[in-house]
Motif scaffolding. Structure first.
Motif, PDB file in Angstrom:
ATOM      1  N   LEU A 229     -53.104 -23.863 -22.481  1.00  0.00           N
ATOM      2  CA  LEU A 229     -52.442 -23.100 -23.541  1.00  0.00           C
ATOM      3  C   LEU A 229     -50.971 -23.504 -23.573  1.00  0.00           C
ATOM      4  CD1 LEU A 229     -53.967 -19.531 -22.962  1.00  0.00           C
ATOM      5  CD2 LEU A 229     -54.676 -21.257 -24.624  1.00  0.00           C
ATOM      6  N   GLY A 230     -50.536 -24.065 -24.677  1.00  0.00           N
ATOM      7  CA  GLY A 230     -49.166 -24.540 -24.765  1.00  0.00           C
ATOM      8  C   GLY A 230     -49.041 -25.978 -24.291  1.00  0.00           C
ATOM      9  N   SER A 231     -47.801 -26.417 -24.125  1.00  0.00           N
ATOM     10  CA  SER A 231     -47.528 -27.804 -23.759  1.00  0.00           C
ATOM     11  C   SER A 231     -47.779 -28.062 -22.275  1.00  0.00           C
ATOM     12  CB  SER A 231     -46.067 -28.138 -24.084  1.00  0.00           C
ATOM     13  OG  SER A 231     -45.721 -29.412 -23.577  1.00  0.00           O
ATOM     14  N   ALA A 232     -48.204 -29.289 -21.974  1.00  0.00           N
ATOM     15  CA  ALA A 232     -48.411 -29.703 -20.579  1.00  0.00           C
ATOM     16  C   ALA A 232     -47.147 -30.323 -19.992  1.00  0.00           C
ATOM     17  CB  ALA A 232     -49.558 -30.706 -20.497  1.00  0.00           C
ATOM     18  N   GLU A 233     -46.092 -30.432 -20.774  1.00  0.00           N
ATOM     19  CA  GLU A 233     -44.851 -31.036 -20.301  1.00  0.00           C
ATOM     20  C   GLU A 233     -44.105 -30.086 -19.361  1.00  0.00           C
ATOM     21  OE1 GLU A 233     -43.843 -34.144 -20.922  1.00  0.00           O
ATOM     22  OE2 GLU A 233     -45.734 -34.444 -22.014  1.00  0.00           O
ATOM     23  N   ILE A 234     -43.520 -30.633 -18.313  1.00  0.00           N
ATOM     24  CA  ILE A 234     -42.683 -29.851 -17.391  1.00  0.00           C
ATOM     25  C   ILE A 234     -41.231 -30.062 -17.795  1.00  0.00           C
ATOM     26  CG2 ILE A 234     -41.966 -29.491 -14.998  1.00  0.00           C
ATOM     27  CD1 ILE A 234     -44.658 -30.522 -14.098  1.00  0.00           C
ATOM     28  N   ALA A 235     -40.562 -28.986 -18.142  1.00  0.00           N
ATOM     29  CA  ALA A 235     -39.178 -29.088 -18.616  1.00  0.00           C
ATOM     30  C   ALA A 235     -38.272 -29.655 -17.522  1.00  0.00           C
ATOM     31  CB  ALA A 235     -38.684 -27.704 -19.042  1.00  0.00           C
ATOM     32  N   ASP A 236     -37.266 -30.465 -17.940  1.00  0.00           N
ATOM     33  CA  ASP A 236     -36.396 -31.108 -16.960  1.00  0.00           C
ATOM     34  C   ASP A 236     -34.962 -30.598 -16.981  1.00  0.00           C
ATOM     35  OD1 ASP A 236     -35.722 -32.100 -19.395  1.00  0.00           O
ATOM     36  OD2 ASP A 236     -36.062 -34.218 -18.901  1.00  0.00           O
ATOM     37  N   THR A 237     -34.666 -29.612 -17.847  1.00  0.00           N
ATOM     38  CA  THR A 237     -33.338 -28.998 -17.851  1.00  0.00           C
ATOM     39  C   THR A 237     -33.494 -27.500 -17.667  1.00  0.00           C
ATOM     40  OG1 THR A 237     -33.287 -28.581 -20.246  1.00  0.00           O
ATOM     41  CG2 THR A 237     -32.541 -30.754 -19.472  1.00  0.00           C
ATOM     42  N   ALA A 238     -32.418 -26.854 -17.219  1.00  0.00           N
ATOM     43  CA  ALA A 238     -32.462 -25.420 -16.950  1.00  0.00           C
ATOM     44  C   ALA A 238     -32.830 -24.637 -18.205  1.00  0.00           C
ATOM     45  CB  ALA A 238     -31.107 -24.945 -16.407  1.00  0.00           C
ATOM     46  N   GLU A 239     -32.236 -25.004 -19.337  1.00  0.00           N
ATOM     47  CA  GLU A 239     -32.517 -24.291 -20.583  1.00  0.00           C
ATOM     48  C   GLU A 239     -33.951 -24.509 -21.033  1.00  0.00           C
ATOM     49  OE1 GLU A 239     -31.907 -21.684 -23.570  1.00  0.00           O
ATOM     50  OE2 GLU A 239     -30.544 -22.154 -21.920  1.00  0.00           O
ATOM     51  N   ALA A 240     -34.433 -25.735 -20.893  1.00  0.00           N
ATOM     52  CA  ALA A 240     -35.808 -26.052 -21.292  1.00  0.00           C
ATOM     53  C   ALA A 240     -36.809 -25.353 -20.366  1.00  0.00           C
ATOM     54  CB  ALA A 240     -36.025 -27.557 -21.267  1.00  0.00           C
ATOM     55  N   ARG A 241     -36.471 -25.295 -19.056  1.00  0.00           N
ATOM     56  CA  ARG A 241     -37.365 -24.603 -18.112  1.00  0.00           C
ATOM     57  C   ARG A 241     -37.464 -23.124 -18.455  1.00  0.00           C
ATOM     58  NH1 ARG A 241     -34.961 -28.182 -14.256  1.00  0.00           N
ATOM     59  NH2 ARG A 241     -33.386 -26.618 -13.742  1.00  0.00           N
ATOM     60  N   LYS A 242     -36.328 -22.532 -18.797  1.00  0.00           N
ATOM     61  CA  LYS A 242     -36.316 -21.116 -19.167  1.00  0.00           C
ATOM     62  C   LYS A 242     -37.167 -20.875 -20.406  1.00  0.00           C
ATOM     63  CE  LYS A 242     -33.141 -17.385 -20.486  1.00  0.00           C
ATOM     64  NZ  LYS A 242     -31.721 -17.026 -20.745  1.00  0.00           N
ATOM     65  N   LYS A 243     -37.041 -21.766 -21.392  1.00  0.00           N
ATOM     66  CA  LYS A 243     -37.813 -21.629 -22.631  1.00  0.00           C
ATOM     67  C   LYS A 243     -39.298 -21.820 -22.393  1.00  0.00           C
ATOM     68  CE  LYS A 243     -38.035 -23.355 -27.376  1.00  0.00           C
ATOM     69  NZ  LYS A 243     -37.462 -24.307 -28.361  1.00  0.00           N
ATOM     70  N   ALA A 244     -39.650 -22.794 -21.527  1.00  0.00           N
ATOM     71  CA  ALA A 244     -41.061 -23.075 -21.249  1.00  0.00           C
ATOM     72  C   ALA A 244     -41.742 -21.901 -20.564  1.00  0.00           C
ATOM     73  CB  ALA A 244     -41.165 -24.333 -20.389  1.00  0.00           C
ATOM     74  N   PHE A 245     -41.085 -21.361 -19.526  1.00  0.00           N
ATOM     75  CA  PHE A 245     -41.687 -20.228 -18.823  1.00  0.00           C
ATOM     76  C   PHE A 245     -41.672 -18.987 -19.694  1.00  0.00           C
ATOM     77  CE2 PHE A 245     -41.686 -16.872 -15.445  1.00  0.00           C
ATOM     78  CZ  PHE A 245     -42.932 -17.177 -14.923  1.00  0.00           C
ATOM     79  N   GLY A 246     -40.672 -18.909 -20.573  1.00  0.00           N
ATOM     80  CA  GLY A 246     -40.628 -17.775 -21.502  1.00  0.00           C
ATOM     81  C   GLY A 246     -41.841 -17.752 -22.406  1.00  0.00           C
ATOM     82  N   GLY A 247     -42.337 -18.944 -22.784  1.00  0.00           N
ATOM     83  CA  GLY A 247     -43.547 -19.010 -23.604  1.00  0.00           C
ATOM     84  C   GLY A 247     -44.749 -18.467 -22.873  1.00  0.00           C
ATOM     85  N   VAL A 248     -44.845 -18.806 -21.573  1.00  0.00           N
ATOM     86  CA  VAL A 248     -45.941 -18.273 -20.761  1.00  0.00           C
ATOM     87  C   VAL A 248     -45.804 -16.756 -20.617  1.00  0.00           C
ATOM     88  CG1 VAL A 248     -47.012 -18.348 -18.479  1.00  0.00           C
ATOM     89  CG2 VAL A 248     -46.183 -20.450 -19.509  1.00  0.00           C
ATOM     90  N   MET A 249     -44.578 -16.301 -20.368  1.00  0.00           N
ATOM     91  CA  MET A 249     -44.342 -14.873 -20.150  1.00  0.00           C
ATOM     92  C   MET A 249     -44.469 -14.053 -21.427  1.00  0.00           C
ATOM     93  SD  MET A 249     -43.890 -14.374 -16.959  1.00  0.00           S
ATOM     94  CE  MET A 249     -43.106 -12.774 -16.854  1.00  0.00           C
ATOM     95  N   GLN A 250     -44.496 -14.714 -22.578  1.00  0.00           N
ATOM     96  CA  GLN A 250     -44.660 -13.999 -23.846  1.00  0.00           C
ATOM     97  C   GLN A 250     -45.965 -13.206 -23.859  1.00  0.00           C
ATOM     98  OE1 GLN A 250     -44.507 -16.514 -27.324  1.00  0.00           O
ATOM     99  NE2 GLN A 250     -45.106 -14.857 -28.697  1.00  0.00           N
ATOM    100  N   THR A 251     -46.914 -13.662 -23.065  1.00  0.00           N
ATOM    101  CA  THR A 251     -48.166 -12.915 -22.930  1.00  0.00           C
ATOM    102  C   THR A 251     -47.879 -11.470 -22.550  1.00  0.00           C
ATOM    103  OG1 THR A 251     -49.389 -14.879 -22.264  1.00  0.00           O
ATOM    104  CG2 THR A 251     -50.331 -12.768 -21.650  1.00  0.00           C
TER     105      THR A 251
END
Length: 402
Positions: A229-251
């Motif tokens: 569910l969602g992208s398989a990419e692992i974010a490489d910057t602090a802001e991108a990591r926050k956004k990526a995990f935020g998508g998971v936590m949106q659940t």
């Protein structure tokens, strides 16, 4: 002027849910409370089919109404919390056992692609996050997922997965790289019968006894590449990591208001039963008098009713924000924290106020008290909710405020 009245279509849905809870759930609530690890109650099979059709209809209505950017809507999220509260008033364990309405379905609706929603939307999807060494800290997930050709290979153990035994599929949280923290946490859909996934036990519980809660082990469990569910990419910057995990936590932003609604519905049921029992004993509730001009018993009931109403309004606000595409992470945690705490307090106080009737099985009060405890724990404990709220209020990140 602020208008807090529900639209007519939602009032109708609320009324229908209450009728279902009153006619179907309440009469069998005690029966299934005493039967643990049973198959899906036969009374719930037609209910699941009916509610699935209603849900599909409401989703179509919501999507059709979202064409206007500035339009204010009360849609699927508001309908869900209203229906959840009424069904939980009947029996929260039975409500959680309705086929097709699992917590995993909320995850798919939150972050799934249109193709995934179409493929998995008709399944009963459980949610598997908690592990033996990972509870409220979702970022500490140890279950792994590695890409091998056109498949993901999952390995790990999950516990306390609601509906994992009866469900058609499980939404599993796993990490792509344990060394990269929450940025590598992703969710995957694993369908029932997939080789390598085994339900190893069902838990004996204090409350929600009719709802199955299972432990699952994944051993080289192979699922299609498209089941992430969602992208398989692992974010490489602090802001991108926050956004990526935020998508998971949106659940959680989607599921916490309904869990708060469960707590509200259970507490309201306990309070209504208590009022009825007290009125039979001659206690009169007069809202025209000051709180301090009545008995201590009357004052206690009035305070509990006020707390319950505050919970209801917080739940409605969080759901309304979700329906109108407004970030509601803080409000989702606020309503969950308030309703979970208040639900526990009200149900236990009702047992206390009703004495032997509250503690015995002649009434449902002791069952409601047992059921309410978990509603303050799952989907994030009281402490976790307060931490999330504090981060939003103070403008702190998870690394700055732990």
């Amino acid at each position: 002027m602020i208008n807090l009245e529900l639209p007519q279509k939602l009032q109708m849905a609320q009324k229908m849910s209450h009728q279902l809870a009153h006619a179907v759930f309440r009469p069998i609530a005690r029966k299934y409370d005493k039967i643990e690890h049973c198959d899906t109650p036969e009374e719930l099979i037609p209910v699941g089919a009916m509610l699935k059709n209603v849900g599909m209809s409401s989703q179509r209505t919501s999507s059709e109404g979202s064409a206007g950017v500035s339009e204010i809507s009360n849609g699927a999220n508001m309908m869900q919390v209203l229906a959840t509260a009424e069904l939980s008033w009947g029996c929260v364990g039975l409500m959680l056992s309705i086929p097709g309405l699992g917590l995993g379905n909320a995850a798919i609706q939150a972050v799934g692609t249109p193709q995934q929603k179409q493929k998995f939307g008709q399944l009963h999807c459980a949610m598997a996050i908690t592990e033996p060494g990972c509870g409220s800290d979702s970022a500490a997930v140890q279950t792994t997922a590695r890409l091998q050709g056109d498949n993901w290979i999952l390995n790990g153990e999950k516990i306390f997965a609601t509906a994992a035994q009866r469900g058609d599929a499980v939404v599993v949280w796993a990490t792509l790289d344990r060394g990269k923290g929450k940025a590598a946490i992703k969710s995957f859909v694993v369908e029932k019968g997939t080789p390598g996934m085994e339900v190893v036990r069902c838990e004996d519980k204090m409350g929600l006894r009719v709802s199955d809660t299972a432990a699952i082990v994944f051993t080289d469990c192979k699922i299609p590449k498209d089941n992430i569910l969602g992208s398989a990419e692992i974010a490489d910057t602090a802001e991108a990591r926050k956004k990526a995990f935020g998508g998971v936590m949106q659940t959680f932003d989607n599921t916490r208001p309904p869990v708060a609604a469960m707590a509200y519905g259970v507490a309201r049921a306990a309070l209504e039963i208590t009022r009825e029992l007290l009125e039979k004993e001659g206690v009169v509730f007069d809202y025209g008098k000051s709180l301090y001009n009545g008995s201590a018993l009357q004052a206690e009931i009035y305070r509990l009713e006020a707390e319950l109403e505050a919970s209801r309004l917080l739940i409605l606000k969080a759901a309304w924000m979700a329906d109108n595409n407004q970030p509601n992470s803080k409000e989702a945690s606020m309503c969950k924290a308030k309703a979970g705490r208040v639900g526990n307090r009200i149900t236990l106080k009702c047992v206390e106020l009703c004495g032997s009737l509250g503690y015995g099985e002649a009434e449902l009060l002791e069952k409601l008290a047992r059921d309410s405890k978990i509603l303050d724990i799952f989907e994030g404990t009281q402490q976790i909710q307060q931490l999330i709220i504090a981060r939003h209020v103070l403008g702190k990140s998870s690394s700055e405020l732990k």
